[in-house]
Motif scaffolding. Structure first.
Motif, PDB file in Angstrom:
ATOM      1  N   THR A   5       0.834  -1.206   0.000  1.00  0.00           N
ATOM      2  CA  THR A   5       0.000   0.000   0.000  1.00  0.00           C
ATOM      3  C   THR A   5       0.868   1.254   0.000  1.00  0.00           C
ATOM      4  O   THR A   5       0.623   2.189  -0.771  1.00  0.00           O
ATOM      5  N   ASP A 109      -5.437  -1.838   6.661  1.00  0.00           N
ATOM      6  CA  ASP A 109      -6.621  -2.566   6.216  1.00  0.00           C
ATOM      7  C   ASP A 109      -7.824  -2.287   7.113  1.00  0.00           C
ATOM      8  O   ASP A 109      -8.849  -2.968   7.007  1.00  0.00           O
ATOM      9  N   THR A 124     -14.991  -0.093   3.339  1.00  0.00           N
ATOM     10  CA  THR A 124     -13.873  -0.661   2.573  1.00  0.00           C
ATOM     11  C   THR A 124     -12.574  -0.456   3.334  1.00  0.00           C
ATOM     12  O   THR A 124     -12.435   0.509   4.090  1.00  0.00           O
ATOM     13  N   SER A 127      -6.584   0.473   2.629  1.00  0.00           N
ATOM     14  CA  SER A 127      -5.670   0.106   1.543  1.00  0.00           C
ATOM     15  C   SER A 127      -6.374   0.142   0.185  1.00  0.00           C
ATOM     16  O   SER A 127      -5.749   0.474  -0.827  1.00  0.00           O
ATOM     17  N   GLN A 128      -7.665  -0.183   0.141  1.00  0.00           N
ATOM     18  CA  GLN A 128      -8.375  -0.145  -1.137  1.00  0.00           C
ATOM     19  C   GLN A 128      -8.684   1.280  -1.567  1.00  0.00           C
ATOM     20  O   GLN A 128      -8.767   1.553  -2.768  1.00  0.00           O
ATOM     21  N   LEU A 129      -8.815   2.198  -0.623  1.00  0.00           N
ATOM     22  CA  LEU A 129      -8.976   3.605  -0.993  1.00  0.00           C
ATOM     23  C   LEU A 129      -7.678   4.141  -1.593  1.00  0.00           C
ATOM     24  O   LEU A 129      -7.705   4.918  -2.540  1.00  0.00           O
ATOM     25  N   GLN A 131      -5.562   2.289  -3.220  1.00  0.00           N
ATOM     26  CA  GLN A 131      -5.565   1.691  -4.561  1.00  0.00           C
ATOM     27  C   GLN A 131      -6.435   2.505  -5.506  1.00  0.00           C
ATOM     28  O   GLN A 131      -6.072   2.729  -6.660  1.00  0.00           O
ATOM     29  N   HIS A 132      -7.566   2.968  -5.018  1.00  0.00           N
ATOM     30  CA  HIS A 132      -8.451   3.786  -5.856  1.00  0.00           C
ATOM     31  C   HIS A 132      -7.768   5.094  -6.268  1.00  0.00           C
ATOM     32  O   HIS A 132      -7.830   5.483  -7.437  1.00  0.00           O
ATOM     33  N   ASN A 135      -5.198   4.287  -8.882  1.00  0.00           N
ATOM     34  CA  ASN A 135      -5.855   3.925 -10.133  1.00  0.00           C
ATOM     35  C   ASN A 135      -6.439   5.159 -10.820  1.00  0.00           C
ATOM     36  O   ASN A 135      -6.304   5.321 -12.036  1.00  0.00           O
TER      37      ASN A 135
END
Length: 168
Positions: A5, A109, A124, A127-129, A131-132, A135
């Motif tokens: 991350t 996470d 969520t 770490s996925q934010l 990633q967003h 991206n």
């Protein structure tokens, strides 16, 4: 996952800086030139990217919707008419704040709750934010490359693998 991350966010910073450095080789006309594209100019792409980076950093920190509304309003005013160098400096500030925040987190996470007026509630991992955000930046760096080519200029490679080569 923590290292991945943090590395992804560092890549985001590297890739944007790579584009800033590339654009400095051109006249300021290229940065501001209006063309028929996804955005009217490269300056507008960076303004959008900066706004979105700030929005998601605010969400990651757990700011309220009222604070987020104020950040959006303030940031939209901040980016108006900024030069390439001024935008670069503004990005540096948000990168440093976000990197410090991410490094200070014990659990990347941990669940973040987002409340969006149109899309509703989302739970969520932080770490996925990240990633967003990465991206989203990748998508718009592609817009910038297409816009440069449309103006008759070369783009600059910002693929993740090129970032990895800089680490070796």
């Amino acid at each position: 996952m923590r290292v991945q991350t943090l590395d992804l966010y560092d890549y985001h910073r590297w890739a944007n800086q790579h584009v800033f450095d590339h654009l400095k080789a051109f006249s300021t006309d290229v940065y501001r030139k209006e063309i028929q594209s996804v955005f009217p100019s490269i300056a507008e792409v960076f303004a959008h990217m900066y706004l979105v980076d700030n929005i998601w950093f605010s969400v990651m920190k757990g700011d309220s919707n009222e604070e987020l509304t104020e950040i959006i309003s303030r940031t939209q005013k901040e980016v108006e008419g900024k030069s390439l160098e001024q935008m670069e400096s503004m990005f540096q500030q948000v990168y440093e704040q976000c990197q410090d925040f991410l490094k200070s987190q014990d659990d990347l996470d941990k669940i973040i709750i987002c409340e969006h007026p149109q899309f509703g509630r989302l739970e969520t991992p932080l770490s996925q934010l990240v990633q967003h955000v990465v991206n989203h930046g990748t998508y718009h760096r592609g817009n910038i490359t297409a816009m440069l080519r449309q103006m008759g200029h070369e783009g600059v490679p910002t693929d993740y693998v090129f970032y990895l080569y800089t680490l070796s």
